[in-house]
Design a protein around this motif. Structure first.
Motif, PDB file in Angstrom:
ATOM      1  N   THR A 172       0.838  -1.188   0.000  1.00 24.39           N
ATOM      2  CA  THR A 172       0.000   0.000   0.000  1.00 24.39           C
ATOM      3  C   THR A 172       0.878   1.243   0.000  1.00 24.39           C
ATOM      4  O   THR A 172       2.077   1.181   0.293  1.00 24.39           O
ATOM      5  N   ASN A 173       0.271   2.379  -0.326  1.00 26.13           N
ATOM      6  CA  ASN A 173       0.926   3.683  -0.206  1.00 26.13           C
ATOM      7  C   ASN A 173       0.252   4.441   0.932  1.00 26.13           C
ATOM      8  O   ASN A 173      -0.968   4.645   0.907  1.00 26.13           O
ATOM      9  N   GLY A 174       1.015   4.826   1.912  1.00 24.97           N
ATOM     10  CA  GLY A 174       0.441   5.544   3.041  1.00 24.97           C
ATOM     11  C   GLY A 174       1.492   5.806   4.086  1.00 24.97           C
ATOM     12  O   GLY A 174       2.686   5.615   3.866  1.00 24.97           O
ATOM     13  N   HIS A 188       2.540  13.074   4.145  1.00 24.56           N
ATOM     14  CA  HIS A 188       1.366  12.567   3.447  1.00 24.56           C
ATOM     15  C   HIS A 188       0.949  13.491   2.308  1.00 24.56           C
ATOM     16  O   HIS A 188       0.568  13.026   1.216  1.00 24.56           O
ATOM     17  N   LYS A 210       0.612  12.631  -1.778  1.00 25.85           N
ATOM     18  CA  LYS A 210      -0.566  12.913  -2.596  1.00 25.85           C
ATOM     19  C   LYS A 210      -0.219  13.779  -3.801  1.00 25.85           C
ATOM     20  O   LYS A 210      -0.790  13.611  -4.886  1.00 25.85           O
ATOM     21  N   VAL A 263      -8.211  -2.897   3.559  1.00 26.56           N
ATOM     22  CA  VAL A 263      -8.706  -1.999   2.516  1.00 26.56           C
ATOM     23  C   VAL A 263     -10.213  -2.084   2.313  1.00 26.56           C
ATOM     24  O   VAL A 263     -10.787  -1.246   1.609  1.00 26.56           O
ATOM     25  N   LYS A 281     -12.833  -2.897  -2.199  1.00 30.75           N
ATOM     26  CA  LYS A 281     -11.525  -2.547  -2.743  1.00 30.75           C
ATOM     27  C   LYS A 281     -10.690  -3.798  -2.974  1.00 30.75           C
ATOM     28  O   LYS A 281      -9.950  -3.893  -3.966  1.00 30.75           O
ATOM     29  N   ILE A 335      -1.173  -1.446  -6.233  1.00 28.35           N
ATOM     30  CA  ILE A 335      -1.908  -0.284  -5.729  1.00 28.35           C
ATOM     31  C   ILE A 335      -1.296   1.006  -6.248  1.00 28.35           C
ATOM     32  O   ILE A 335      -0.076   1.210  -6.189  1.00 28.35           O
ATOM     33  N   GLU A 364      -3.191   4.228  -5.619  1.00 35.95           N
ATOM     34  CA  GLU A 364      -3.677   5.323  -4.786  1.00 35.95           C
ATOM     35  C   GLU A 364      -2.881   5.457  -3.488  1.00 35.95           C
ATOM     36  O   GLU A 364      -2.150   4.552  -3.082  1.00 35.95           O
ATOM     37  N   ASP A 379      -3.351   5.992   0.617  1.00 29.71           N
ATOM     38  CA  ASP A 379      -4.328   5.870   1.698  1.00 29.71           C
ATOM     39  C   ASP A 379      -4.669   7.240   2.270  1.00 29.71           C
ATOM     40  O   ASP A 379      -3.820   8.144   2.313  1.00 29.71           O
ATOM     41  N   TYR A 419      -5.304  10.064   5.079  1.00 24.54           N
ATOM     42  CA  TYR A 419      -4.579  10.337   6.331  1.00 24.54           C
ATOM     43  C   TYR A 419      -5.462  10.001   7.524  1.00 24.54           C
ATOM     44  O   TYR A 419      -6.662  10.280   7.542  1.00 24.54           O
ATOM     45  N   HIS A 420      -4.853   9.388   8.524  1.00 23.79           N
ATOM     46  CA  HIS A 420      -5.562   9.141   9.783  1.00 23.79           C
ATOM     47  C   HIS A 420      -4.540   9.174  10.904  1.00 23.79           C
ATOM     48  O   HIS A 420      -3.361   8.887  10.707  1.00 23.79           O
TER      49      HIS A 420
END
Length: 480
Positions: free
Chosen positions: A176-178, A312, A316, A350, A354, A364, A366, A368, A370-371
């Motif tokens: 994943t990207n995040g 982050h 993006k 996800v 998804k 992937i 996209e 993720d 932000y959280h």
């Protein structure tokens, strides 16, 4: 202005992409486990020297650790890199079935060939940007060995190598990207050695005192302790020396290696003290002697939302990797090697809808959303970046380099380590880190806010207490 930063960083890294790919492949092709990374260390340190960095080798008295610096003014920004492999994970590249190059040999099952070089690409890009735009500041790359169970960064922190650092950045390969901002578990890795008396197991068993019995009794005691510890803690072990191959000989020496993990360092320390008592009890019951040694430790990660949000945003803003149909087809073949549990776990991260989409297109693209980092997440592992995050504001990202669902520490990770899509993810990580560092250098108030946040989380150098014994400055395998 900010768009120009991103563009320049992208151009610098893309111009050198083949050089970065070469070093990553060299490290992949010569996998070396903790504190034995002689070739990987050489490839990495020599490359940074060729790029115009001032390299100091053997830092913190660790032969395979180094720093590579450019600049001579504040603030000092650190970028963390790793290059150690894992034992027993040898695998041929690009092959979608288990096929080791060297049976039981090491392999890059956590993608550290990508991690180290992606971080180096960020350091090189920042250096060239500083030169071109005549900016102040120091960029320092840390070549960190032994993240896997050796936890070299903890020793590097203890040696004072981060005392002048204003902020640190790192990343990790993933699917994943995040953001990779925690939580993680603090860990103490220790080996317990029992010594007894050898004897003939049939003719004179009464004369023997079995060290293996002591190991087994310790393990039984540890397993009973599981009922009486916090749910989030973890205790696991491996018998590393059973005392011999013959059942007809009372084993005079045996050894077991333990990991004790918990969400916070003080919890891990308290649990480890209980484990020592269990070991002492096993020695008492078997009339053997016991000693233990610390192999490595690391603290839990401390989040820094100030840096996380900036990192982050750059993730993006950057153009993400585009994948060819050939790359997607290869990723589908790897996806088909995953078992149902791997796929279900990935889907839980996800969402089901998804996950269905990614089953057909398992790379992937996209980023993720932000959280805020959670206090504890089931399945958390450990990382020695935790020690760094206690003494200086630290941010990390994850970049997609593997097929969706690929679990860490598997042959599938090793096999994908030289793919074109893994390298695309590696350079994407480098670009995101480098762009963020330039933003930080051009907005010094961010560093002030990040430092305030670190103190507000009751961390910082004044609050950091290492899990290492006070007199231990080197890993046991490096001490003479």
């Amino acid at each position: 202005m900010r768009e120009d930063v991103v563009k320049q960083i992208e151009e610098i890294i893309e111009q050198k992409r083949e050089a970065f790919f070469k070093v990553s492949d060299q490290i992949w092709e010569t996998p070396e486990i903790r504190y034995e990374e002689e070739k990987s260390f050489q490839y990495s340190s020599d490359f940074m020297e060729e790029q115009g960095f001032q390299v100091e080798r053997g830092v913190a008295n660790i032969p395979t650790a180094f720093t590579a610096s450019f600049g001579n003014s504040d603030p000092v920004i650190a970028i963390l890199g790793e290059y150690d492999a894992l034992p027993g994970l040898s695998q041929k590249a690009g092959v979608t079935e288990f096929d080791p190059e060297v049976p039981y040999g090491p392999g890059h099952g956590c993608g550290h060939n990508l991690l180290g070089v992606g971080s180096m690409s960020a350091a090189v890009a920042v250096k060239e940007y500083l030169e071109k735009n005549h900016l102040e500041g120091t960029i320092r790359y840390y070549g960190c060995p032994a993240e896997e169970s050796g936890y070299a960064k903890t020793y590097m922190v203890k040696a004072g190598l981060f005392d002048d650092v204003a902020a640190s950045f790192s990343w990790h390969p993933h699917y994943t990207n995040g953001l990779f901002h925690g939580p993680s578990l603090a860990v103490i890795h220790s080996t317990f050695t029992f010594k007894g008396i050898s004897s003939h197991a049939a003719a004179s068993p009464e004369l023997g005192r079995s060290a293996l019995d002591a190991v087994e009794l310790m393990n039984v005691g540890a397993n009973y302790m599981r009922e009486h510890m916090i749910d989030e803690a973890r205790v696991h072990y491996a018998i590393t020396n059973s005392g011999g191959m013959s059942p007809n000989v009372v084993q005079k020496e045996a050894e077991v290696s333990y990991f004790v993990r918990a969400p916070h360092a003080d919890q891990a320390r308290a649990l480890f003290k209980r484990l020592i008592k269990i070991a002492e009890g096993a020695a008492l019951m078997t009339e053997t002697s016991m000693e233990h040694r610390i192999e490595g430790v690391c603290s839990n990660l401390v989040q820094n939302a100030t840096l996380d949000k900036m990192l982050h945003k750059n993730m993006k803003d950057l153009e993400r990797p585009h994948f060819t149909e050939e790359e997607l087809e290869l990723s589908r073949k790897y996806y088909q090697t995953l078992n149902e549990d791997d796929i279900a776990f990935a889907a839980s991260l996800v969402g089901k809808e998804k996950a269905k989409e990614l089953a057909a297109r398992p790379l992937i693209h996209e980023v993720d959303a932000y959280h805020e980092a959670q206090e504890y997440v089931k399945g958390s592992g450990s990382t020695d970046v935790g020690a760094v995050s206690w003494v200086t504001p630290t941010a990390q990202l994850m970049a997609a380099t593997w097929t969706f669902g690929t679990p860490f520490h598997t042959w599938q990770v090793v096999s994908q380590g030289k793919t074109s899509y893994a390298k695309k993810g590696m350079l994407y990580a480098g670009k995101a880190i480098a762009s963020t560092i330039i933003d930080v250098l051009q907005n010094p108030e961010v560093l002030e806010d990040a430092a305030k946040e670190l103190r507000a989380r009751e961390a910082g150098p004044e609050n950091y207490v290492s899990l290492l014994p006070e007199d231990q400055d080197l890993p046991s395998m490096l001490r003479k």
